[in-house]
Design an enzyme around this catalytic site. Sequence first.
Site, PDB file in Angstrom:
ATOM      1  CB  ALA A  48      48.467   4.555  14.511  1.00  0.00           C
ATOM      2  CB  SER A  94      50.271   0.022  18.607  1.00  0.00           C
ATOM      3  OG  SER A  94      49.835   1.002  19.508  1.00  0.00           O
ATOM      4  CB  VAL A 126      46.834   2.136  25.380  1.00  0.00           C
ATOM      5  CG1 VAL A 126      47.424   2.252  23.989  1.00  0.00           C
ATOM      6  CG2 VAL A 126      45.415   2.692  25.445  1.00  0.00           C
ATOM      7  CE1 TYR A 181      37.483  11.985  24.534  1.00  0.00           C
ATOM      8  CE2 TYR A 181      37.050  14.348  24.640  1.00  0.00           C
ATOM      9  CZ  TYR A 181      37.662  13.261  24.025  1.00  0.00           C
ATOM     10  OH  TYR A 181      38.459  13.467  22.910  1.00  0.00           O
ATOM     11  CB  ALA A 218      37.565  13.737  34.305  1.00  0.00           C
TER      12      ALA A 218
HETATM   13  P1  NDP Z   1      39.010   7.351  16.221  1.00  0.00           P
HETATM   14  O1  NDP Z   1      37.860   6.831  17.008  1.00  0.00           O
HETATM   15  O2  NDP Z   1      38.869   7.579  14.778  1.00  0.00           O
HETATM   16  O3  NDP Z   1      40.303   6.413  16.484  1.00  0.00           O
HETATM   17  C1  NDP Z   1      40.629   6.052  17.799  1.00  0.00           C
HETATM   18  C2  NDP Z   1      41.908   5.255  17.794  1.00  0.00           C
HETATM   19  O4  NDP Z   1      42.190   4.844  19.148  1.00  0.00           O
HETATM   20  C3  NDP Z   1      41.792   3.984  16.970  1.00  0.00           C
HETATM   21  O5  NDP Z   1      43.025   3.716  16.342  1.00  0.00           O
HETATM   22  C4  NDP Z   1      41.504   2.918  18.023  1.00  0.00           C
HETATM   23  O6  NDP Z   1      41.931   1.631  17.669  1.00  0.00           O
HETATM   24  C5  NDP Z   1      42.369   3.431  19.160  1.00  0.00           C
HETATM   25  N1  NDP Z   1      41.991   2.862  20.458  1.00  0.00           N
HETATM   26  C6  NDP Z   1      40.833   2.990  21.128  1.00  0.00           C
HETATM   27  N2  NDP Z   1      40.884   2.292  22.281  1.00  0.00           N
HETATM   28  C7  NDP Z   1      42.103   1.718  22.338  1.00  0.00           C
HETATM   29  C8  NDP Z   1      42.764   0.878  23.265  1.00  0.00           C
HETATM   30  N3  NDP Z   1      42.180   0.480  24.412  1.00  0.00           N
HETATM   31  N4  NDP Z   1      44.033   0.467  22.993  1.00  0.00           N
HETATM   32  C9  NDP Z   1      44.640   0.849  21.844  1.00  0.00           C
HETATM   33  N5  NDP Z   1      44.069   1.636  20.929  1.00  0.00           N
HETATM   34  C10 NDP Z   1      42.818   2.057  21.171  1.00  0.00           C
HETATM   35  O7  NDP Z   1      39.435   8.714  16.976  1.00  0.00           O
HETATM   36  P2  NDP Z   1      40.154  10.041  16.454  1.00  0.00           P
HETATM   37  O8  NDP Z   1      41.168   9.731  15.440  1.00  0.00           O
HETATM   38  O9  NDP Z   1      39.121  11.043  16.187  1.00  0.00           O
HETATM   39  O10 NDP Z   1      40.850  10.493  17.826  1.00  0.00           O
HETATM   40  C11 NDP Z   1      42.217  10.256  18.116  1.00  0.00           C
HETATM   41  C12 NDP Z   1      42.547  10.976  19.416  1.00  0.00           C
HETATM   42  O11 NDP Z   1      42.238  12.373  19.283  1.00  0.00           O
HETATM   43  C13 NDP Z   1      41.753  10.483  20.620  1.00  0.00           C
HETATM   44  O12 NDP Z   1      42.579  10.491  21.764  1.00  0.00           O
HETATM   45  C14 NDP Z   1      40.648  11.503  20.752  1.00  0.00           C
HETATM   46  O13 NDP Z   1      40.147  11.580  22.055  1.00  0.00           O
HETATM   47  C15 NDP Z   1      41.371  12.769  20.333  1.00  0.00           C
HETATM   48  N6  NDP Z   1      40.478  13.822  19.866  1.00  0.00           N
HETATM   49  C16 NDP Z   1      39.733  13.697  18.724  1.00  0.00           C
HETATM   50  C17 NDP Z   1      38.899  14.733  18.302  1.00  0.00           C
HETATM   51  C18 NDP Z   1      38.090  14.676  17.050  1.00  0.00           C
HETATM   52  O14 NDP Z   1      37.346  15.634  16.767  1.00  0.00           O
HETATM   53  N7  NDP Z   1      38.153  13.635  16.235  1.00  0.00           N
HETATM   54  C19 NDP Z   1      38.793  15.970  19.080  1.00  0.00           C
HETATM   55  C20 NDP Z   1      39.632  16.013  20.257  1.00  0.00           C
HETATM   56  C21 NDP Z   1      40.445  14.975  20.622  1.00  0.00           C
HETATM   57  P3  NDP Z   1      40.925   0.530  17.009  1.00  0.00           P
HETATM   58  O15 NDP Z   1      40.657   0.995  15.608  1.00  0.00           O
HETATM   59  O16 NDP Z   1      41.756  -0.696  17.063  1.00  0.00           O
HETATM   60  O17 NDP Z   1      39.704   0.534  17.866  1.00  0.00           O
END
Ligand code: NDP
Length: 263
Positions: A17, A39, A66, A157, A159
Amino acid sequence: MENLQRFQGKVVVVNGASRGIGRGIALRFAKEGAHIVVSANEDRVHSVAEEIRTLGNQALSIVCDVTNKKEVEALYQQVVQTFGKVDVSIQNAGVITIAKIEDMTEEEWDKVMAVNTKGVFLCCQAAAKVMLQQGYGCLINTGSGQSRDGFIYTPHYAASKMGVIGITQSLAKELAPRGIRVNAFCPGIIETDMWLYNDSAWGKLLGNYQQGELIHEWVDTKIPMKRAGSPEDVAGLVTFLASEDAGYITGQTINVDGGLIMS
Ligand code: NDP
């Protein structure tokens, strides 16, 4: 946005988030009255909690990977110590890389599966342990258009996100008799940091696209509603799934993509 207050007094945890879709979901629940726990992997997640406190809500921010079971369990323990319960947990952390099969490394495969699939399971498991004691709760998992239809250069991704549907359906069946609903949502093209990377990396491999050109082409040719989505578009679906209006919905995976995928 309608001025709804559906989550007054509820405790909502949003993983992943710190930015993008997760931040948008957290802010929407806050505007509807919830206490929020955000988190993410990096310290920047604390600024989202600050932002939520300026709305007048209670907010807690916790750095948590996570993929690490101990950190995930500690996260939910801290939520219970602070707020006494967990009403809703949204498993949203996600990562992607884009590469031709001959270039994709084992590390890329492992990382994407660990965050997107194992991370969803670990957070569901830790949240469910709290919810089972309460006798109620709601788990919402983040899929993707690739939960429906695998796209080129991203087998790991695809999968990982198809796995999210499996987790959602299996847990929905196990937990429904014990008062917990489990659903998933599949965003399409949502303008976030992840999408900026997608646009650039797919753009290079699919042709000589400049930054921003591919997203515009896909929006024009593939999305019936002719626009990319925003985190707020996604938050509208997620808050519905967490609300009492969705009280008879479990095990479902719902697209939020302007009509990009209709199955
Ligand atoms: P962003 O890359 O903007 O944000 C990703 C978020 O995931 C960040 O808050 C990041 O935290 C967190 N994160 C990554 N790895 C970990 C980890 N190991 N532990 C905890 N937190 C982690 O992505 P989006 O907002 O675009 O995507 C959010 C979700 O939506 C994802 O699951 C993505 O696969 C899915 N999604 C997005 C699409 C899009 O077009 N944007 C399309 C389809 C699905 P930090 O900032 O601390 O790295």
